[in-house]
Design an enzyme around this catalytic site. Structure first.
Site, PDB file in Angstrom:
ATOM      1  N   TYR A   1       0.846  -1.211   0.000  1.00  0.00           N
ATOM      2  CA  TYR A   1       0.000   0.000   0.000  1.00  0.00           C
ATOM      3  C   TYR A   1       0.878   1.256   0.000  1.00  0.00           C
ATOM      4  CZ  TYR A   1      -4.395   2.500   0.625  1.00  0.00           C
ATOM      5  OH  TYR A   1      -5.491   3.313   0.447  1.00  0.00           O
TER       6      TYR A   1
ATOM      7  N   LYS B   1      -2.842   8.544   2.905  1.00  0.00           N
ATOM      8  CA  LYS B   1      -4.051   8.397   3.738  1.00  0.00           C
ATOM      9  C   LYS B   1      -3.800   8.922   5.162  1.00  0.00           C
ATOM     10  CE  LYS B   1      -6.948   6.446   0.807  1.00  0.00           C
ATOM     11  NZ  LYS B   1      -7.943   7.288   0.129  1.00  0.00           N
TER      12      LYS B   1
HETATM   13  P1  NDP Z   1     -12.510   3.985  -8.001  1.00  0.00           P
HETATM   14  O1  NDP Z   1     -11.399   3.768  -8.955  1.00  0.00           O
HETATM   15  O2  NDP Z   1     -13.825   3.434  -8.354  1.00  0.00           O
HETATM   16  O3  NDP Z   1     -12.667   5.530  -7.658  1.00  0.00           O
HETATM   17  C1  NDP Z   1     -11.575   6.412  -7.629  1.00  0.00           C
HETATM   18  C2  NDP Z   1     -12.078   7.726  -8.150  1.00  0.00           C
HETATM   19  O4  NDP Z   1     -11.066   8.733  -8.025  1.00  0.00           O
HETATM   20  C3  NDP Z   1     -12.475   7.689  -9.629  1.00  0.00           C
HETATM   21  O5  NDP Z   1     -13.787   8.151  -9.776  1.00  0.00           O
HETATM   22  C4  NDP Z   1     -11.489   8.651 -10.293  1.00  0.00           C
HETATM   23  O6  NDP Z   1     -12.052   9.357 -11.382  1.00  0.00           O
HETATM   24  C5  NDP Z   1     -11.225   9.595  -9.131  1.00  0.00           C
HETATM   25  N1  NDP Z   1     -10.054  10.415  -9.374  1.00  0.00           N
HETATM   26  C6  NDP Z   1      -8.762  10.041  -9.496  1.00  0.00           C
HETATM   27  N2  NDP Z   1      -8.002  11.111  -9.764  1.00  0.00           N
HETATM   28  C7  NDP Z   1      -8.830  12.186  -9.806  1.00  0.00           C
HETATM   29  C8  NDP Z   1      -8.657  13.576 -10.054  1.00  0.00           C
HETATM   30  N3  NDP Z   1      -7.451  14.110 -10.330  1.00  0.00           N
HETATM   31  N4  NDP Z   1      -9.739  14.395 -10.022  1.00  0.00           N
HETATM   32  C9  NDP Z   1     -10.960  13.893  -9.761  1.00  0.00           C
HETATM   33  N5  NDP Z   1     -11.192  12.585  -9.524  1.00  0.00           N
HETATM   34  C10 NDP Z   1     -10.135  11.748  -9.557  1.00  0.00           C
HETATM   35  O7  NDP Z   1     -11.971   3.346  -6.631  1.00  0.00           O
HETATM   36  P2  NDP Z   1     -12.561   3.310  -5.135  1.00  0.00           P
HETATM   37  O8  NDP Z   1     -14.020   3.466  -5.160  1.00  0.00           O
HETATM   38  O9  NDP Z   1     -11.934   2.122  -4.512  1.00  0.00           O
HETATM   39  O10 NDP Z   1     -11.887   4.586  -4.470  1.00  0.00           O
HETATM   40  C11 NDP Z   1     -12.610   5.616  -3.812  1.00  0.00           C
HETATM   41  C12 NDP Z   1     -11.932   6.006  -2.511  1.00  0.00           C
HETATM   42  O11 NDP Z   1     -12.065   4.929  -1.579  1.00  0.00           O
HETATM   43  C13 NDP Z   1     -10.442   6.280  -2.634  1.00  0.00           C
HETATM   44  O12 NDP Z   1     -10.095   7.355  -1.785  1.00  0.00           O
HETATM   45  C14 NDP Z   1      -9.827   4.991  -2.092  1.00  0.00           C
HETATM   46  O13 NDP Z   1      -8.519   5.165  -1.623  1.00  0.00           O
HETATM   47  C15 NDP Z   1     -10.808   4.705  -0.974  1.00  0.00           C
HETATM   48  N6  NDP Z   1     -10.764   3.354  -0.407  1.00  0.00           N
HETATM   49  C16 NDP Z   1     -10.865   2.260  -1.220  1.00  0.00           C
HETATM   50  C17 NDP Z   1     -10.833   0.995  -0.671  1.00  0.00           C
HETATM   51  C18 NDP Z   1     -10.943  -0.220  -1.550  1.00  0.00           C
HETATM   52  O14 NDP Z   1     -10.607  -1.323  -1.083  1.00  0.00           O
HETATM   53  N7  NDP Z   1     -11.419  -0.109  -2.768  1.00  0.00           N
HETATM   54  C19 NDP Z   1     -10.690   0.771   0.779  1.00  0.00           C
HETATM   55  C20 NDP Z   1     -10.651   1.995   1.546  1.00  0.00           C
HETATM   56  C21 NDP Z   1     -10.664   3.239   0.957  1.00  0.00           C
HETATM   57  P3  NDP Z   1     -11.679   8.962 -12.903  1.00  0.00           P
HETATM   58  O15 NDP Z   1     -11.776   7.453 -12.997  1.00  0.00           O
HETATM   59  O16 NDP Z   1     -12.707   9.682 -13.708  1.00  0.00           O
HETATM   60  O17 NDP Z   1     -10.282   9.438 -13.133  1.00  0.00           O
END
Ligand code: NDP
Length: 257
Positions: free
Chosen positions: A158, A165
């Site tokens: 990670y 984070k």
């Molecule tokens: P996704 O990939 O589905 O979502 C990530 C999102 O971040 C996408 O919508 C992406 O948009 C957006 N993003 C990235 N860069 C930018 C930017 N410069 N401007 C605007 N948007 C941006 O993954 P998750 O749903 O897993 O992630 C969502 C959150 O949850 C994150 O903070 C992640 O760290 C956190 N999280 C996830 C876990 C997991 O196991 N999945 C566990 C705990 C926390 P686009 O695709 O359009 O670039």
């Protein structure tokens, strides 16, 4: 369906597809009566989002472009929201990014660029969007971001995202103090591993998931709906006394040695 967020307008950032945590959150908020405003970065995400909204018969107040790496894009997005909708009552920050080659091997090998990119998009962005969103939160409200246990403990691979984070969670506390005087609360949900597009980039992700079923007190995986409902709680008046908090939604995994 419930009415916990009836007449509340909430901005949700970070739906890339139906697996996104932000999509689980959007559904929970919609089922609680909230009016939704959704932001996206990539055109591809916008198309997926619009299909999902139509399929689920959700009519958002707005769908707005917002790249959190770009101050002008953030300003423009919230300006448009202010002009078209006026007051908002909540913001969900569910965005993060790190280069996949930094999400494997040793943290010690992290490049300066990789470090700054992860911090910029995954941690600083909460500061920047809070700054703009609070101007529209004239009746108070809640801001909720998404974090992960890798901020508190060393989770293999990670790496740079764990450090981002940790910064994000510290920001939750500092921001909570700043905006608390305006009746705005800032909290984080720390979710267990969920299979999403971003999660795929973390090396060894499958093992992180299987260990939850083996070791967590509830012995079951975490899903989008659980994270959605916990986020809903933090945004709602039910959590009116809660700010600066990190709420673990991980089947209790974080309490285990
Ligand atoms: P996704 O990939 O589905 O979502 C990530 C999102 O971040 C996408 O919508 C992406 O948009 C957006 N993003 C990235 N860069 C930018 C930017 N410069 N401007 C605007 N948007 C941006 O993954 P998750 O749903 O897993 O992630 C969502 C959150 O949850 C994150 O903070 C992640 O760290 C956190 N999280 C996830 C876990 C997991 O196991 N999945 C566990 C705990 C926390 P686009 O695709 O359009 O670039």
């Amino acid at each position: 369906m419930n009415t916990i967020l009836q007449d509340k307008t909430i901005v949700v950032m970070g739906v890339a597809n139906n697996r996104s945590i932000a999509w689980g959150i959007a559904k929970s908020l919609h089922n609680a009566g909230a009016n939704l405003i959704l932001t996206y970065r990539q055109e591809r995400s916008k198309q997926k989002l619009e299909k999902l909204l139509a399929k689920n018969e959700i009519k958002p107040k707005m769908v707005v472009a917002c790249d959190v790496e770009d101050d002008d894009s953030i300003k423009q997005a919230f300006q448009e929201i202010g002009e078209q909708v006026g007051t908002i009552h909540g913001l969900v920050h569910s965005v993060a990014f790190a280069n996949t080659d930094e999400l494997q091997g040793e943290y010690a090998a992290t490049s300066r660029d990789g470090y700054l990119t992860a911090q910029n998009i995954s941690a600083y962005s909460l500061v920047a969007v809070t700054h703009e969103a609070r101007k529209l939160m004239t009746e108070g409200g809640g801001i909720v971001t998404q974090t992960y246990l890798g901020s508190e403990r060393v989770v293999p691979n990670y790496n740079v995202m764990g450090v981002a984070k940790a910064a994000l969670e510290a920001s939750v506390r500092y921001l909570a103090e700043d905006v608390g005087k305006d009746g705005v609360r800032v909290n984080a949900v720390s979710a267990g591993p969920i299979r999403t597009l971003s999660a795929k980039g973390v090396s060894g992700f499958n093992e992180k998931m299987s260990v939850i079923e083996e070791k967590a007190p509830l012995r079951r995986q975490v899903d989008h709906d659980q994270v959605g409902d916990a986020t809903l709680f933090l945004l709602s008046d039910l959590a009116r006394g809660v700010t600066g908090e990190v709420l673990h939604v991980d089947s209790g995994f974080h309490i285990m040695a």
